[in-house]
Scaffold this motif. Structure first.
Motif, mmCIF file in Angstrom:
data_model
loop_
_atom_site.group_PDB
_atom_site.id
_atom_site.type_symbol
_atom_site.label_atom_id
_atom_site.label_comp_id
_atom_site.label_asym_id
_atom_site.label_seq_id
_atom_site.Cartn_x
_atom_site.Cartn_y
_atom_site.Cartn_z
ATOM 1 N N GLN A 76 0.899 -1.193 -0.029
ATOM 2 C CA GLN A 76 0.024 -0.062 -0.196
ATOM 3 C C GLN A 76 0.905 1.420 -0.166
ATOM 4 O O GLN A 76 0.541 2.061 -0.574
ATOM 5 N N GLY A 77 1.944 1.319 0.927
ATOM 6 C CA GLY A 77 2.762 2.486 0.999
ATOM 7 C C GLY A 77 3.563 2.807 -0.122
ATOM 8 O O GLY A 77 3.599 3.947 -0.692
ATOM 9 N N CYS A 78 4.074 1.653 -0.904
ATOM 10 C CA CYS A 78 4.745 1.843 -2.087
ATOM 11 C C CYS A 78 3.893 1.273 -3.448
ATOM 12 O O CYS A 78 4.868 1.135 -4.374
ATOM 13 N N LYS A 79 2.761 1.080 -3.090
ATOM 14 C CA LYS A 79 2.012 0.850 -4.244
ATOM 15 C C LYS A 79 2.380 -0.546 -4.952
ATOM 16 O O LYS A 79 2.245 -0.770 -6.016
ATOM 17 N N GLY A 80 3.087 -1.295 -4.176
ATOM 18 C CA GLY A 80 3.537 -2.398 -4.543
ATOM 19 C C GLY A 80 4.693 -2.378 -5.601
ATOM 20 O O GLY A 80 4.857 -3.510 -6.232
ATOM 21 N N LYS A 81 5.400 -1.201 -5.582
ATOM 22 C CA LYS A 81 6.331 -0.978 -6.461
ATOM 23 C C LYS A 81 7.755 -1.437 -5.825
ATOM 24 O O LYS A 81 8.185 -0.742 -4.860
ATOM 25 N N ALA A 82 8.333 -2.212 -6.224
ATOM 26 C CA ALA A 82 9.623 -2.875 -5.661
ATOM 27 C C ALA A 82 10.738 -2.055 -5.583
ATOM 28 O O ALA A 82 11.353 -1.932 -4.602
ATOM 29 N N ASP A 83 10.809 -1.271 -6.634
ATOM 30 C CA ASP A 83 12.112 -0.215 -6.577
ATOM 31 C C ASP A 83 11.667 0.975 -5.491
ATOM 32 O O ASP A 83 12.766 1.397 -4.963
ATOM 33 N N GLU A 84 10.362 1.169 -5.160
ATOM 34 C CA GLU A 84 10.104 2.252 -4.249
ATOM 35 C C GLU A 84 10.509 1.672 -3.087
ATOM 36 O O GLU A 84 10.855 2.266 -2.218
ATOM 37 N N PHE A 85 10.124 0.488 -2.830
ATOM 38 C CA PHE A 85 10.103 -0.402 -1.533
ATOM 39 C C PHE A 85 11.699 -0.257 -1.306
ATOM 40 O O PHE A 85 12.240 -0.289 -0.299
ATOM 41 N N LYS A 86 12.480 -0.480 -2.190
ATOM 42 C CA LYS A 86 13.846 -0.901 -2.195
ATOM 43 C C LYS A 86 14.637 0.430 -1.926
ATOM 44 O O LYS A 86 15.449 0.599 -0.768
ATOM 45 N N LYS A 87 14.294 1.639 -2.323
ATOM 46 C CA LYS A 87 14.448 2.855 -2.087
ATOM 47 C C LYS A 87 14.273 3.275 -0.560
ATOM 48 O O LYS A 87 15.166 3.863 0.207
ATOM 49 N N LEU A 88 13.014 2.742 -0.283
ATOM 50 C CA LEU A 88 12.461 3.007 1.063
ATOM 51 C C LEU A 88 13.612 2.423 2.199
ATOM 52 O O LEU A 88 14.124 2.913 3.251
ATOM 53 N N CYS A 89 14.006 1.198 1.932
ATOM 54 C CA CYS A 89 14.717 0.136 2.638
ATOM 55 C C CYS A 89 16.188 0.805 2.778
ATOM 56 O O CYS A 89 16.682 0.983 3.888
ATOM 57 N N ALA A 90 16.473 1.223 1.478
ATOM 58 C CA ALA A 90 18.040 1.678 1.655
ATOM 59 C C ALA A 90 18.036 3.121 2.201
ATOM 60 O O ALA A 90 19.099 3.517 2.831
ATOM 61 N N SER A 91 17.015 3.902 2.352
ATOM 62 C CA SER A 91 17.012 5.048 2.838
ATOM 63 C C SER A 91 17.327 5.312 4.227
ATOM 64 O O SER A 91 17.791 6.061 4.733
ATOM 65 N N PHE A 92 16.887 4.170 5.021
ATOM 66 C CA PHE A 92 17.035 4.107 6.171
ATOM 67 C C PHE A 92 18.693 3.213 6.747
ATOM 68 O O PHE A 92 18.560 2.314 7.017
ATOM 69 N N SER A 93 19.696 3.819 5.851
ATOM 70 C CA SER A 93 20.877 3.440 6.014
ATOM 71 C C SER A 93 21.617 3.385 7.235
ATOM 72 O O SER A 93 22.631 2.698 7.597
ATOM 73 N N LYS A 94 21.060 4.329 8.447
ATOM 74 C CA LYS A 94 21.875 4.465 9.561
ATOM 75 C C LYS A 94 21.021 3.763 10.716
ATOM 76 O O LYS A 94 19.917 3.720 10.900
ATOM 77 N N PRO A 95 22.035 3.061 11.603
ATOM 78 C CA PRO A 95 21.500 2.362 12.570
ATOM 79 C C PRO A 95 20.368 3.299 13.582
ATOM 80 O O PRO A 95 19.282 2.931 13.862
ATOM 81 N N ALA A 96 20.993 4.707 13.607
ATOM 82 C CA ALA A 96 19.929 5.582 14.463
ATOM 83 C C ALA A 96 18.691 5.598 13.835
ATOM 84 O O ALA A 96 17.497 5.892 14.543
ATOM 85 N N SER A 126 2.242 6.597 2.210
ATOM 86 C CA SER A 126 2.140 6.957 0.838
ATOM 87 C C SER A 126 1.214 8.336 1.044
ATOM 88 O O SER A 126 1.586 9.224 -0.057
ATOM 89 N N ASP A 127 0.709 8.430 1.839
ATOM 90 C CA ASP A 127 -0.305 9.952 1.873
ATOM 91 C C ASP A 127 0.524 10.948 2.752
ATOM 92 O O ASP A 127 0.709 11.854 2.340
ATOM 93 N N GLY A 128 0.627 10.546 3.988
ATOM 94 C CA GLY A 128 1.294 11.574 4.928
ATOM 95 C C GLY A 128 2.497 11.971 4.486
ATOM 96 O O GLY A 128 3.118 12.988 4.851
ATOM 97 N N CYS A 129 3.554 11.117 3.960
ATOM 98 C CA CYS A 129 4.806 11.455 3.576
ATOM 99 C C CYS A 129 4.877 11.385 2.006
ATOM 100 O O CYS A 129 5.995 11.703 1.499
ATOM 101 N N GLY A 130 3.799 11.362 1.393
ATOM 102 C CA GLY A 130 3.947 11.297 -0.129
ATOM 103 C C GLY A 130 4.924 10.544 -0.779
ATOM 104 O O GLY A 130 5.577 10.688 -1.665
ATOM 105 N N GLY A 131 4.885 9.056 -0.033
ATOM 106 C CA GLY A 131 5.802 8.183 -0.596
ATOM 107 C C GLY A 131 7.234 8.664 -0.502
ATOM 108 O O GLY A 131 8.203 7.925 -1.173
ATOM 109 N N ASP A 132 7.551 9.617 0.272
ATOM 110 C CA ASP A 132 9.110 10.273 0.447
ATOM 111 C C ASP A 132 9.683 9.275 1.540
ATOM 112 O O ASP A 132 9.144 9.667 2.791
ATOM 113 N N PRO A 133 10.600 8.674 1.474
ATOM 114 C CA PRO A 133 11.413 7.850 2.670
ATOM 115 C C PRO A 133 11.891 8.772 3.669
ATOM 116 O O PRO A 133 12.081 8.833 4.769
#
Lengths: 964, 159
Positions: free
Chosen positions: A358-378, A404-411
């Motif tokens: 839902q959050g990434c509309k099922g788009k794998a590349d978007e989800f990948k970006k989301l995961c990658a963006s949380f690169s720091k342990p903190a 998806s809505d509150g963040c506009g899909g922006d990690p």
């Protein structure tokens, strides 16, 4: 060697005696000497050696293998005997030959003995084997499979035992018996392992196999042990068979399941994996639908986790998306695993799946970006805080909508959100908001997007110049503080708003209401609003109606899109209701079904709902109970009801829409226009009741229908008028175009009814503005007559400046001499307060209009002060009265009006800069000031062309005013 | 004394196959096979030596005209040692045939048997009598078997 004589013991004999004693060999004294001592007188015969050879050969010949000897033993014995013969087959035979022959004989003899022992041993061994064999007689097996096997092994052993007793046969028999014993043990163990006879029966039944096929199961599972381990792990054969059946029919399914179990780490692990995944169907689908082999499935499970995989597959057990997702991550799978592990998603797979689907509309590349963006342990730790402590992990739909809505899909924005909840009080608050406030997303009456919408809209509109990132921080901080501040009761109240008030179905509307509607998420205001609404059940029901039936929701009661802006309710509340919950409740409850229907028409088809700012201003000002009071005064919903009620007919909403757009009500920066018009244009200024006649809006619309540009021009004229002509707008005071328009509508000619305003006012003024200047319109030379107006807006604003106030006293006394002063003329012609339009008989002469603030008193004061220098008191018995005896005489030069014998005109000025020309008129008695023409003023003095003035009179008044 | 690293002779291999049922790959030695060296062949070699010595003595007694020696020879000298020799041999066969955890257990049993054999060699009165026979027949039972036991003990301790 012996000494050859009896009684003479040699050392040999002594040694022999000692040895015989130790060995227990019986002997006598005759044994000490050889027999030859007794026969020493006999004839010589064969030599001793020959005799000895004979003895040896005789004994050798007597040697024979005992019965039961094996062929090789017999051969060996014969060979040994042959060796004796060979050795003694010499002539002459010597002592050494005899010694060697005896040695060889001894060997053969030992061999016979050994053979005997061996035979005895073999017999004993055979007996033992046979005994062992028969000890197994009652072990026949419990199941057919075992019985068959044991019988075969028994037969084999029996046959082996029936063979002649030899070492080889014994060995074979022993092996056979041992094999039988092992088989029996194995069968018994197997039977125990398989659960006894019943257990075996269950296995056969469960797997639909016969006993012969049990081995296939072993093969499928790799070994019996593996099969048994699997069965044990699954709790029984039926459970295991059902499990295996998911992977294919019969042995194929069993093998596939077993292979996968091995790949995953064993039967316990595959069971655990299937359970985590949500059932074996899903695990099997990875193979059957996803075409993954066991190693690939194991890898997928390791990398993405069974629970996440299961959630991803959903009810249809479709593995496509999760497989694709794994491929998308590729070597970057650690971005995913790190997020899962560090952000607490390992225990919240539903949340993670929702974030993807839902959050990434099922788009794998978007989800990948989301995961990658949380690169720091903190960062992952922060996310974990809102996932676990904050409760978002248990609110997957809310989490997805938040992203998806509150963040506009922006990690990065999600990261900002998480980081804002930087202590447990905020995280606990979030949890409470989700739980008690109903924002988790699992309440059918509350859409999952409420939290996300709150995050998006909590701080209202983004200030110009502020970056998106900074605004996100602002919003996140605001929401975190709000969550922290809201108590349990507040959350209950919010939930009531959402559920009973219908706001739960409209996250955007709700979020704007608690955002900009409550001072950008002000805690106290949110608490107050929620508390007030929650306490008014009827009000909440009506609020729900307002949303669904009144056009304030984004969807109506038929769930159709209304097209209205979700900010409408927020603006209706603030500034519309001045942020007062009771005013909002009053409004919702005042609306009846018909009113809501009319309101919906105006909101939707009339497109008022696309202009939330207009709504807020309109209700705040236009629906004031006292339109002359302050902007935040009490409201009267009836004004709104009247207004929309006039547009409830079939064509009404469309007309409203055309009016709004065509007249510029909806232009940027003109949000106050409707408010101003509704508040001032339809409110009588000088007569009671001073209430808005909101129904007049429809008349105004009708008047300009098809020509709304003219209404726009009219209103623009009001708005553009300088301050001396019309009262300017100020903060919370949208005076124009309402007040100007009100002056026009409440002119003598219209009396508050704008139905003919365009035809009777705008069009003539437009015509006048367009007419060429000619003739006397050149004007008066001193002071110069102004040229005619060529812009209709000038005519409009000037005409609109007359307030049509009644003149208090038509004649007043001015100066110390108490001259009669024709105020009806002076104020009626030159003051905007009145607008009586005493028109000049000399058309070349224009007129002048004072500043809008100049009143009768101001004019009187100005004239009085201006004539002060001529303030000479007439002496006599009846000063100032020529009709009462004794009469006074006129004086020359004249001292006062009593001395005038004719008309007189003079310039009159005061110390305040007010300069006018006044005219005295002697009508045969006392001279009066009947002429008044302002020439200059300390404040702006508008010079108006006479024909313009006449035109304005004509459009404002029903009758021609008398000429002067 | 046998050498563990030396290839087994064909006779030794035949012996093992025939009497012990042990089949060794061609050319292999006990050490090369990665197993503990076999104890049985050592013992059998010593036992055969001793057996030959006793047989020689017994044969010589048979040649003697005095009935006393005939009776002694008929009674058999092999019986002096055969019982003890067999006990140890059985233990050594178990040891050679064992593997894994059972190897250690078999070694302990074989050591016990070895110690019993040493006690026998030390305490038996017939053995020194046979060794000092007046016929100059060489009999070295204690020395021969003692040396074999030394080698066997080393193997057992290394198991």
């Amino acid at each position: 060697m012996g000494n050859g004589k009896k009684g003479d013991f040699s050392d040999d004999i002594k040694w022999g005696i000692e040895l015989a004693d130790h060995l227990g060999v019986p002997y006598g004294t005759d044994d000490y000497w050889p027999d030859e001592f007794e026969d020493e007188d006999e004839d010589d015969g064969p030599t001793l050696e020959e005799q000895q050879r004979e003895s040896i050969l005789r004994r050798t010949s007597a040697l024979a293998a005992p019965e039961g000897a094996e062929l090789q033993e017999i051969k060996d014995l014969e060979g040994a005997k042959d060796a004796v013969h060979d050795r003694l087959d010499v002539d002459p035979v010597g002592g050494d030959d005899i010694v060697q022959g005896e040695i060889l004989y001894q060997r053969a003899e030992d061999m016979v003995r050994d053979i005997g022992l061996a035979i005895s041993d073999r017999a004993e061994e055979h007996r033992q084997i046979d005994m062992d064999f028969h000890a197994l007689d009652d072990k026949k097996g419990e199941i057919k499979l075992h019985q068959t096997k044991i019988a075969a092994a028994r037969l084999k052993a029996d046959e082996a035992l029936k063979q002649p007793i030899t070492t080889s046969h014994n060995a074979t028999a022993r092996q056979a018996v041992e094999a039988l014993e092992k088989l029996i043990d194995a069968c018994e163990q197997e039977l125990r392992d398989l659960g006894g006879k019943d257990g075996v029966g269950q296995i056969f039944s469960a797997f639909n196999i016969t006993g012969d096929e049990l081995a296939q199961l072993d093969q499928a599972f790799g070994s019996r042990k593996a099969f048994l381990d699997a069965m044990k792990a699954f709790g029984g054969p039926h459970e295991l068979a059902v499990f295996c059946g998911k992977f294919g029919q019969g042995m194929k399914g069993a093998k596939a399941a077993a292979d996968l179990a091995n790949a995953l780490g064993g039967p316990g692990k595959i069971q655990e994996t299937a359970k985590s995944m949500g059932g074996v169907d899903k695990l099997a689908a990875l193979q059957t639908k996803g075409a993954l082999d066991p190693s690939q499935i194991a890898k997928l499970c390791t990398e993405m986790g069974p629970a996440f995989i299961g959630e991803m597959m959903g009810a249809s057990s479709d593995p496509t998306s999760v497989i694709d997702l794994q491929k998308e991550f590729g070597a970057k799978i650690t971005d995913f695993t790190d997020l899962v592990k560090d952000a607490g998603f390992d225990a919240k797979p539903k949340a993670l799946v929702a974030l993807f689907e839902q959050g990434c509309k099922g788009k794998a590349d978007e989800f990948k970006k989301l995961c990658a963006s949380f690169s720091k342990p903190a960062e992952r730790e922060a996310l974990k805080g809102v996932i676990e402590k904050g409760g978002l992990g248990d609110s997957p739909n809310a989490l997805a909508a938040l992203f998806s809505d509150g963040c506009g899909g922006d990690p990065e924005t999600l990261k900002t959100f998480a980081l804002a909840f930087d202590d447990d009080t905020k995280r606990d608050g979030l949890n409470q908001l989700l739980d008690k406030g109903g924002l988790k997303g699992d309440d059918p009456a509350i859409a999952p997007g409420v939290l996300g919408a709150m995050f998006k809209n909590i701080s209202g509109d983004k200030p110009s110049g502020e970056s998106d990132a900074d605004f996100a921080k602002t919003r996140a901080s605001k929401l975190a503080d709000l969550a922290k501040g809201l108590g349990a009761d507040d959350c209950d109240n919010l939930k009531s708003m959402l559920v009973k008030g219908g706001l739960g179905a409209d996250p955007e509307v709700f979020s704007h209401l608690v955002g900009m509607g409550c001072g950008n998420g002000d805690l106290g205001k949110v608490q107050g609003l929620a508390k007030a609404l929650a306490a008014d059940a009827t009000g909440l029901e009506r609020l729900d109606d307002l949303l669904k039936k009144g056009g304030f929701g984004t969807k109506d009661d038929a769930k159709a899109d209304t097209g209205t802006d979700p900010k409408c309710l927020a603006h209706l509340f603030n500034p519309g209701c001045d942020g007062k919950p009771d005013e909002l409740l009053k409004l919702t409850k005042a609306l009846g079904d018909a009113d809501r229907k009319a309101l919906k028409g105006v909101m939707t088809t009339g497109e008022l709902g696309k202009n939330p700012k207009i709504i807020g201003k309109m209700y705040q000002h236009g629906c004031l109970d006292d339109p002359t009071g302050k902007h935040d005064g009490k409201k009267t919903p009836q004004v709104l009801i009247d207004m929309v009620g006039e547009f409830a007919d079939k064509d009404g909403p469309a007309l409203f829409k055309n009016m709004m757009s065509g007249s510029g009500f909806t232009e940027d920066g003109k949000e106050d226009r409707l408010a101003s018009v509704l508040r001032h244009a339809f409110t009588p200024k000088h007569s009671a009741p001073k209430k808005q006649s909101a129904k007049s809006l429809r008349k105004l619309a009708n008047s300009f229908n098809g020509h709304f540009g003219d209404l726009k021009t009219t209103m623009e004229a009001m708005e553009a008028a300088p301050d001396h002509i019309l009262e300017r707008n100020d903060t919370n005071e949208p005076n124009q175009p309402g007040k100007g328009l009100g002056n026009l509508i409440h002119a003598d000619k219209y009396k508050g009814d704008p139905s003919n305003l365009r035809a009777q006012l705008f069009v003539p003024l437009k015509t006048r503005a367009s007419a060429p200047a000619a003739g006397t319109e050149a004007g008066w030379s001193s002071p110069p007559s102004p040229p005619k107006m060529t812009d209709v807006k000038d005519l409009l604003m000037t005409a609109a400046s007359f307030e049509h106030r009644p003149i208090t006293n038509a004649t007043v006394q001015v100066g110390a001499q108490n001259y009669d002063f024709d105020m009806d003329h002076a104020a009626g012609r030159h003051s905007r307060k009145h607008g009586k339009f005493h028109l000049n008989s000399a058309p070349h002469m224009g007129t002048t209009l004072f500043h809008r603030d100049v009143t009768e008193d101001d004019i009187k004061d100005s004239v009085s002060k201006g004539i002060a220098p001529a303030n000479i008191t007439r002496q006599g018995p009846n000063p100032g009265n020529r009709t009462v005896a004794p009469f006074v005489q006129r004086r020359t030069p004249p001292i006062d009006q009593h001395d005038f014998t004719g008309n007189f005109m003079r310039t009159n000025g005061d110390d305040n800069g007010e300069v006018s020309r006044i005219g005295f008129l002697n009508d045969g008695g006392t001279a009066k000031i009947t002429q008044y023409y302002p020439i200059a003023s300390a404040r702006a003095l508008q010079h108006v062309n006479n024909n313009d003035f006449i035109t304005m009179n004509n459009v404002l008044n029903t009758a021609q005013k008398p000429l002067y | 004394m046998a050498d563990d690293s030396a290839p087994l002779t064909s006779e030794q291999r035949a012996f093992l196959t025939k009497y012990l049922g042990v089949s060794l790959p061609d050319g292999g030695t006990a050490a090369e096979m990665g197993k503990a060296p076999a104890a049985v062949p050592i013992w059998m070699e010593a036992r055969e030596d001793v057996g030959n010595q006793i047989s020689a003595l017994q044969s010589h007694l048979k040649t003697r005209p005095e009935p006393l020696f005939q009776k002694i020879a008929d009674a058999g000298l092999h019986g002096v040692t055969s019982g003890q020799l067999s006990k140890l041999q059985a233990a050594l066969m178990d040891f050679d045939g064992a593997s894994g955890a059972a190897k250690q257990d078999a070694a302990e049993l074989a050591q016990t048997a070895s110690e019993a054999m040493r006690t026998f060699l030390k305490d038996n009165l017939v053995l020194p009598l046979l060794e000092r026979n007046p016929f100059n027949v060489t009999v070295t039972i204690r020395a021969t078997l003692g040396a074999a036991l030394d080698r066997i003990d080393r193997i057992l301790m290394g198991a």
